[in-house]
Design a protein around this motif. Structure first.
Motif, PDB file in Angstrom:
ATOM      1  N   THR A 143     -10.266 -72.769 -27.495  1.00 17.72           N
ATOM      2  CA  THR A 143     -10.816 -71.413 -27.425  1.00 17.72           C
ATOM      3  C   THR A 143     -12.116 -71.179 -28.175  1.00 17.72           C
ATOM      4  O   THR A 143     -12.793 -70.183 -27.922  1.00 17.72           O
ATOM      5  CB  THR A 143      -9.784 -70.399 -27.962  1.00 17.72           C
ATOM      6  OG1 THR A 143      -9.485 -70.731 -29.323  1.00 17.72           O
ATOM      7  CG2 THR A 143      -8.528 -70.399 -27.118  1.00 17.72           C
ATOM      8  N   GLN A 144     -12.462 -72.039 -29.130  1.00 15.75           N
ATOM      9  CA  GLN A 144     -13.662 -71.804 -29.945  1.00 15.75           C
ATOM     10  C   GLN A 144     -14.250 -73.125 -30.408  1.00 15.75           C
ATOM     11  O   GLN A 144     -13.640 -74.169 -30.245  1.00 15.75           O
ATOM     12  CB  GLN A 144     -13.340 -70.913 -31.145  1.00 15.75           C
ATOM     13  CG  GLN A 144     -12.352 -71.553 -32.102  1.00 15.75           C
ATOM     14  CD  GLN A 144     -11.908 -70.593 -33.186  1.00 15.75           C
ATOM     15  OE1 GLN A 144     -12.193 -69.401 -33.127  1.00 15.75           O
ATOM     16  NE2 GLN A 144     -11.223 -71.107 -34.188  1.00 15.75           N
ATOM     17  N   THR A 145     -15.411 -73.037 -31.020  1.00 17.49           N
ATOM     18  CA  THR A 145     -16.083 -74.231 -31.523  1.00 17.49           C
ATOM     19  C   THR A 145     -15.099 -75.038 -32.364  1.00 17.49           C
ATOM     20  O   THR A 145     -14.445 -74.492 -33.255  1.00 17.49           O
ATOM     21  CB  THR A 145     -17.327 -73.837 -32.340  1.00 17.49           C
ATOM     22  OG1 THR A 145     -18.233 -73.153 -31.466  1.00 17.49           O
ATOM     23  CG2 THR A 145     -18.012 -75.060 -32.917  1.00 17.49           C
ATOM     24  N   ALA A 146     -15.005 -76.319 -32.077  1.00 21.94           N
ATOM     25  CA  ALA A 146     -14.028 -77.194 -32.728  1.00 21.94           C
ATOM     26  C   ALA A 146     -14.520 -77.643 -34.111  1.00 21.94           C
ATOM     27  O   ALA A 146     -15.713 -77.624 -34.391  1.00 21.94           O
ATOM     28  CB  ALA A 146     -13.748 -78.403 -31.858  1.00 21.94           C
ATOM     29  N   SER A 147     -13.557 -78.073 -34.923  1.00 21.17           N
ATOM     30  CA  SER A 147     -13.869 -78.598 -36.259  1.00 21.17           C
ATOM     31  C   SER A 147     -12.917 -79.751 -36.561  1.00 21.17           C
ATOM     32  O   SER A 147     -12.031 -80.068 -35.768  1.00 21.17           O
ATOM     33  CB  SER A 147     -13.723 -77.503 -37.320  1.00 21.17           C
ATOM     34  OG  SER A 147     -12.358 -77.163 -37.483  1.00 21.17           O
ATOM     35  N   LYS A 148     -13.079 -80.346 -37.722  1.00 25.69           N
ATOM     36  CA  LYS A 148     -12.256 -81.484 -38.132  1.00 25.69           C
ATOM     37  C   LYS A 148     -10.779 -81.108 -38.260  1.00 25.69           C
ATOM     38  O   LYS A 148      -9.911 -81.960 -38.145  1.00 25.69           O
ATOM     39  CB  LYS A 148     -12.774 -82.051 -39.455  1.00 25.69           C
ATOM     40  CG  LYS A 148     -12.098 -83.348 -39.830  1.00 25.69           C
ATOM     41  CD  LYS A 148     -12.893 -84.059 -40.877  1.00 25.69           C
ATOM     42  CE  LYS A 148     -12.381 -85.428 -41.138  1.00 25.69           C
ATOM     43  NZ  LYS A 148     -12.776 -86.414 -40.146  1.00 25.69           N
ATOM     44  N   THR A 149     -10.485 -79.838 -38.465  1.00 26.79           N
ATOM     45  CA  THR A 149      -9.097 -79.412 -38.638  1.00 26.79           C
ATOM     46  C   THR A 149      -8.357 -79.240 -37.314  1.00 26.79           C
ATOM     47  O   THR A 149      -7.149 -79.041 -37.306  1.00 26.79           O
ATOM     48  CB  THR A 149      -9.024 -78.093 -39.441  1.00 26.79           C
ATOM     49  OG1 THR A 149      -9.739 -77.082 -38.708  1.00 26.79           O
ATOM     50  CG2 THR A 149      -9.610 -78.272 -40.823  1.00 26.79           C
TER      51      THR A 149
END
Length: 155
Positions: A143-149
């Motif tokens: 749903t949104q910009t991805a990150s390492k988490t």
């Protein structure tokens, strides 16, 4: 039905086109399919697979830049060094329905791929992807910009 024999003048490419057309028409009219809605889904899946591979290509280019120059870089540094081609020129290149962004320092980099439709590419994948230089693992967020988490992406 086309029957091919040793004297057939039918080109193999023509036969391939016929088989593909029959497959597409059969897929669109079968009860297990949602008709023409299958095509955008297939394009989206292909775009997601392309985005994941592109992130891996960018990570390889970053590793080469770090090895030769001692630091990571943005798209301008990667293209001017010849590690990425001109499709990546610019601050946020858009390829196959995904916009790519890099954040880089001497010691680390992160790169994101976010779906973005354009006039020339109206269908795209839906997941957002992230990769950094610490482990080169692709993460995904629906749903949104991805990150390492975010969870590790399949594909």
């Amino acid at each position: 039905m086309i029957i091919l024999n040793a004297r057939s003048t039918q080109r193999p490419a023509g036969l391939l086109a016929l088989v593909v057309t029959m497959f597409v028409l059969g897929s669109c009219s079968s009860g297990n399919s949602s008709g023409l809605g299958v095509l955008p889904k297939a394009i989206g899946a292909a775009d997601e697979a392309s985005a994941i591979q592109t992130l891996r290509t960018i990570a390889t280019a970053e590793g080469q830049l770090k090895a030769t120059r001692g630091s990571y870089g943005d798209f301008e540094a990667l293209t001017s060094a010849g590690y990425l081609d001109q499709r990546f020129a610019g601050r946020t290149p858009n390829l196959q329905g995904y916009r790519y962004t890099i954040s880089a320092t001497d010691a680390e980099f992160t790169v994101n791929a976010d779906p973005q439709t354009t006039e020339t590419h109206p269908a795209t994948g839906t997941r957002h992807f992230y990769l950094d230089g610490s482990d080169n693992v692709v993460h995904a967020n629906p749903t949104q910009t991805a990150s390492k988490t975010d969870p590790v992406a399949g594909g």
